[in-house]
Design a protein around this motif. Structure first.
Motif, PDB file in Angstrom:
ATOM      1  N   MET A  91       0.845  -1.196   0.000  1.00 41.97           N
ATOM      2  CA  MET A  91       0.000   0.000   0.000  1.00 41.97           C
ATOM      3  C   MET A  91       0.878   1.243   0.000  1.00 41.97           C
ATOM      4  O   MET A  91       1.808   1.345   0.805  1.00 41.97           O
ATOM      5  N   ILE A  92       0.585   2.164  -0.902  1.00 42.68           N
ATOM      6  CA  ILE A  92       1.315   3.425  -0.977  1.00 42.68           C
ATOM      7  C   ILE A  92       0.397   4.548  -0.517  1.00 42.68           C
ATOM      8  O   ILE A  92      -0.733   4.664  -0.988  1.00 42.68           O
ATOM      9  N   LEU A  93       0.889   5.365   0.403  1.00 43.43           N
ATOM     10  CA  LEU A  93       0.136   6.499   0.913  1.00 43.43           C
ATOM     11  C   LEU A  93       0.603   7.771   0.230  1.00 43.43           C
ATOM     12  O   LEU A  93       1.803   8.025   0.117  1.00 43.43           O
ATOM     13  N   ALA A  94      -0.338   8.576  -0.231  1.00 39.20           N
ATOM     14  CA  ALA A  94      -0.021   9.881  -0.818  1.00 39.20           C
ATOM     15  C   ALA A  94      -0.589  10.973   0.074  1.00 39.20           C
ATOM     16  O   ALA A  94      -1.801  11.023   0.310  1.00 39.20           O
ATOM     17  N   THR A  95       0.297  11.833   0.587  1.00 36.10           N
ATOM     18  CA  THR A  95      -0.158  13.063   1.233  1.00 36.10           C
ATOM     19  C   THR A  95      -0.060  14.165   0.188  1.00 36.10           C
ATOM     20  O   THR A  95       0.632  14.027  -0.817  1.00 36.10           O
ATOM     21  N   GLY A  96      -0.782  15.258   0.395  1.00 40.14           N
ATOM     22  CA  GLY A  96      -0.809  16.285  -0.640  1.00 40.14           C
ATOM     23  C   GLY A  96      -1.393  15.757  -1.943  1.00 40.14           C
ATOM     24  O   GLY A  96      -1.049  16.223  -3.032  1.00 40.14           O
ATOM     25  N   ALA A  97      -2.314  14.797  -1.826  1.00 37.69           N
ATOM     26  CA  ALA A  97      -2.808  14.092  -3.012  1.00 37.69           C
ATOM     27  C   ALA A  97      -3.703  14.943  -3.896  1.00 37.69           C
ATOM     28  O   ALA A  97      -3.948  14.577  -5.050  1.00 37.69           O
TER      29      ALA A  97
ATOM     30  N   ALA B  22      -0.282   1.957 -12.639  1.00 34.77           N
ATOM     31  CA  ALA B  22       0.758   0.941 -12.486  1.00 34.77           C
ATOM     32  C   ALA B  22       0.267  -0.276 -11.710  1.00 34.77           C
ATOM     33  O   ALA B  22       1.029  -1.216 -11.483  1.00 34.77           O
ATOM     34  N   GLY B  23      -1.002  -0.261 -11.296  1.00 32.52           N
ATOM     35  CA  GLY B  23      -1.572  -1.398 -10.594  1.00 32.52           C
ATOM     36  C   GLY B  23      -1.325  -1.415  -9.108  1.00 32.52           C
ATOM     37  O   GLY B  23      -1.536  -2.447  -8.449  1.00 32.52           O
ATOM     38  N   GLU B  24      -0.910  -0.279  -8.541  1.00 35.43           N
ATOM     39  CA  GLU B  24      -0.617  -0.221  -7.114  1.00 35.43           C
ATOM     40  C   GLU B  24      -1.873   0.069  -6.296  1.00 35.43           C
ATOM     41  O   GLU B  24      -2.817   0.695  -6.773  1.00 35.43           O
ATOM     42  N   LYS B  25      -1.854  -0.386  -5.054  1.00 33.80           N
ATOM     43  CA  LYS B  25      -2.881   0.004  -4.093  1.00 33.80           C
ATOM     44  C   LYS B  25      -2.506   1.361  -3.516  1.00 33.80           C
ATOM     45  O   LYS B  25      -1.375   1.542  -3.038  1.00 33.80           O
ATOM     46  N   VAL B  26      -3.443   2.296  -3.573  1.00 37.80           N
ATOM     47  CA  VAL B  26      -3.138   3.671  -3.199  1.00 37.80           C
ATOM     48  C   VAL B  26      -4.137   4.164  -2.164  1.00 37.80           C
ATOM     49  O   VAL B  26      -5.351   3.983  -2.314  1.00 37.80           O
ATOM     50  N   ARG B  27      -3.587   4.792  -1.135  1.00 38.63           N
ATOM     51  CA  ARG B  27      -4.415   5.475  -0.129  1.00 38.63           C
ATOM     52  C   ARG B  27      -3.997   6.937  -0.123  1.00 38.63           C
ATOM     53  O   ARG B  27      -2.820   7.263  -0.305  1.00 38.63           O
ATOM     54  N   ALA B  28      -4.958   7.820   0.080  1.00 37.64           N
ATOM     55  CA  ALA B  28      -4.669   9.248   0.167  1.00 37.64           C
ATOM     56  C   ALA B  28      -5.366   9.820   1.382  1.00 37.64           C
ATOM     57  O   ALA B  28      -6.406   9.308   1.818  1.00 37.64           O
TER      58      ALA B  28
ATOM     59  N   ALA C 223      -8.267   4.825  -1.989  1.00 38.17           N
ATOM     60  CA  ALA C 223      -8.899   4.849  -0.676  1.00 38.17           C
ATOM     61  C   ALA C 223      -8.596   6.202  -0.044  1.00 38.17           C
ATOM     62  O   ALA C 223      -7.447   6.481   0.319  1.00 38.17           O
ATOM     63  N   VAL C 224      -9.601   7.054   0.051  1.00 35.78           N
ATOM     64  CA  VAL C 224      -9.398   8.410   0.569  1.00 35.78           C
ATOM     65  C   VAL C 224      -9.890   8.470   2.006  1.00 35.78           C
ATOM     66  O   VAL C 224     -11.066   8.226   2.284  1.00 35.78           O
ATOM     67  N   LEU C 225      -8.974   8.793   2.916  1.00 34.04           N
ATOM     68  CA  LEU C 225      -9.308   8.914   4.324  1.00 34.04           C
ATOM     69  C   LEU C 225      -9.225  10.374   4.752  1.00 34.04           C
ATOM     70  O   LEU C 225      -8.411  11.137   4.225  1.00 34.04           O
ATOM     71  N   GLU C 226     -10.050  10.739   5.714  1.00 30.51           N
ATOM     72  CA  GLU C 226      -9.904  12.072   6.296  1.00 30.51           C
ATOM     73  C   GLU C 226      -8.613  12.099   7.095  1.00 30.51           C
ATOM     74  O   GLU C 226      -8.358  11.242   7.947  1.00 30.51           O
ATOM     75  N   GLY C 227      -7.768  13.057   6.800  1.00 29.17           N
ATOM     76  CA  GLY C 227      -6.494  13.133   7.500  1.00 29.17           C
ATOM     77  C   GLY C 227      -5.796  14.441   7.234  1.00 29.17           C
ATOM     78  O   GLY C 227      -6.075  15.137   6.251  1.00 29.17           O
ATOM     79  N   ASP C 228      -4.869  14.777   8.122  1.00 32.11           N
ATOM     80  CA  ASP C 228      -4.153  16.039   8.038  1.00 32.11           C
ATOM     81  C   ASP C 228      -2.851  15.861   8.822  1.00 32.11           C
ATOM     82  O   ASP C 228      -2.881  15.384   9.968  1.00 32.11           O
ATOM     83  N   LEU C 229      -1.733  16.233   8.229  1.00 36.86           N
ATOM     84  CA  LEU C 229      -0.457  16.097   8.927  1.00 36.86           C
ATOM     85  C   LEU C 229      -0.409  16.939  10.194  1.00 36.86           C
ATOM     86  O   LEU C 229       0.394  16.666  11.089  1.00 36.86           O
TER      87      LEU C 229
ATOM     88  N   ALA D 134       5.545   5.882   0.898  1.00 39.14           N
ATOM     89  CA  ALA D 134       4.736   7.101   1.005  1.00 39.14           C
ATOM     90  C   ALA D 134       5.330   8.226   0.173  1.00 39.14           C
ATOM     91  O   ALA D 134       6.555   8.431   0.147  1.00 39.14           O
ATOM     92  N   TYR D 135       4.447   8.955  -0.493  1.00 43.56           N
ATOM     93  CA  TYR D 135       4.773  10.229  -1.135  1.00 43.56           C
ATOM     94  C   TYR D 135       4.396  11.310  -0.141  1.00 43.56           C
ATOM     95  O   TYR D 135       3.237  11.392   0.308  1.00 43.56           O
ATOM     96  N   LEU D 136       5.366  12.152   0.220  1.00 48.21           N
ATOM     97  CA  LEU D 136       5.176  13.085   1.320  1.00 48.21           C
ATOM     98  C   LEU D 136       5.264  14.522   0.833  1.00 48.21           C
ATOM     99  O   LEU D 136       6.294  14.953   0.303  1.00 48.21           O
ATOM    100  N   PHE D 137       4.173  15.263   1.035  1.00 47.94           N
ATOM    101  CA  PHE D 137       4.145  16.691   0.740  1.00 47.94           C
ATOM    102  C   PHE D 137       4.671  17.445   1.960  1.00 47.94           C
ATOM    103  O   PHE D 137       4.283  17.141   3.094  1.00 47.94           O
ATOM    104  N   PRO D 138       5.541  18.452   1.772  1.00 48.75           N
ATOM    105  CA  PRO D 138       6.243  19.066   2.909  1.00 48.75           C
ATOM    106  C   PRO D 138       5.437  20.127   3.639  1.00 48.75           C
ATOM    107  O   PRO D 138       5.634  21.333   3.425  1.00 48.75           O
ATOM    108  N   VAL D 139       4.548  19.711   4.508  1.00 42.15           N
ATOM    109  CA  VAL D 139       3.828  20.674   5.336  1.00 42.15           C
ATOM    110  C   VAL D 139       4.791  21.160   6.413  1.00 42.15           C
ATOM    111  O   VAL D 139       5.243  20.384   7.262  1.00 42.15           O
ATOM    112  N   HIS D 140       5.112  22.433   6.387  1.00 42.92           N
ATOM    113  CA  HIS D 140       6.171  22.960   7.250  1.00 42.92           C
ATOM    114  C   HIS D 140       5.853  22.774   8.731  1.00 42.92           C
ATOM    115  O   HIS D 140       4.748  23.052   9.184  1.00 42.92           O
TER     116      HIS D 140
END
Length: 275
Positions: A1-7, A22-28, A43-49, A65-71
């Motif tokens: 499972m790959i998680l994307a923040t800043g999706a 690419a056939g991956e399982k993705v959660r955002a 799979a979109v979940l309610e979430g916030d860094l 995980a793909y990580l968006f840089p929330v300062h």
């Protein structure tokens, strides 16, 4: 499972789509899943860094995980990622860190990179320069009267298509050999602002004009949308690149096996926004 923040961002949306293809399982995670507008299959979940209580569910079962840089908001995420055994973090950073931490933008991104390094997790840093998509900020005035108003029209950069950044991110997530690498990413050509306006006009089939603003007027315009300390950094960057030719970095072509998309290609894709 790959998680994307800043999706839902300019790059993150493409990361999600490419991973699905690419056939991956993705959660955002999204602050408002109902309005995220992400593709079916995510799979979109309610979430916030900035809300640590939302992170355990988001990270459960995640291995990359793909990580968006929330300062100043990566610590809890990285701690949770380490606890569940995430094996790869791809961080969206900025070319600004290549030149030290002499301004706010560089400092923020350097601090995000340091947080990932200190976590001990395997990492890849993506350091793009200017995004082509930022030129959508010109769309209103182009539609209204065919004029782009900004300071330092002869400032040069090598802007990159957001889709190319996303493709590099996906390669870093899926392929071996990217751990511990910091990739500086640029587009395939150096253009001044005036030249970009000319290219846009050619794509749109109409004559556009660049109107030079003073430094002070440009800052006032930027401060409608951003803090003064950031507008000052951006104006100073424009001033520092007047009369230069932007360096073209090889990472995009080396990783993707093709040249990055041209500014004209990007403009054609977004032409409807400028008409």
């Amino acid at each position: 499972m790959i998680l994307a923040t800043g999706a839902t961002g300019n790059v993150g949306r493409h990361v999600v789509t490419l991973l699905l293809e690419a056939g991956e399982k993705v959660r955002a995670i999204s602050r408002d899943p109902a309005t995220a507008g992400l593709p079916d299959g995510v799979a979109v979940l309610e979430g916030d860094l900035r809300r640590p209580e939302t992170l355990p569910a988001a990270l459960s079962g995640v291995d990359r995980a793909y990580l968006f840089p929330v300062h100043d908001a990566l610590g809890d995420f990285l701690t949770g990622a380490r606890e569940v055994g995430v094996g790869r973090i791809v961080l969206l950073s900025s070319m600004a860190v290549n030149f030290g931490v002499g301004n706010e933008i560089a400092r923020w991104h350097a601090e995000s990179e340091r947080a990932v390094l200190d976590s001990g997790l395997p990492w890849t840093f993506l350091r793009p320069g200017a995004f082509m998509v930022n030129d959508l900020g010109w769309a209103h005035s182009i539609r209204a009267d065919g004029v782009v108003r900004a300071a330092y029209g002869d400032s040069a950069s090598a802007p990159i298509d957001e889709r190319d950044i996303a493709e590099v991110a996906v390669r870093a997530l899926l392929d071996d050999g990217h751990e511990g690498q910091a990739y500086t990413l640029t587009g395939p050509a150096s253009h001044t602002q005036v030249e970009r306006v000319r290219i846009l006009g050619g794509v749109l089939g109409r004559e556009l004009r660049f109107e030079e603003l003073s430094r002070e007027a440009a800052r006032r315009e930027m401060e409608r949308f951003m803090p003064p300390e950031i507008s000052e950094v951006l104006v100073e960057l424009l001033a520092s690149t007047v009369g230069t030719t932007a360096e073209i970095e090889p990472a995009v072509e080396r990783i993707l096996g093709r040249a990055g998309r041209s500014y004209a290609e990007w403009a054609g894709r977004w032409a409807g926004e400028f008409r």
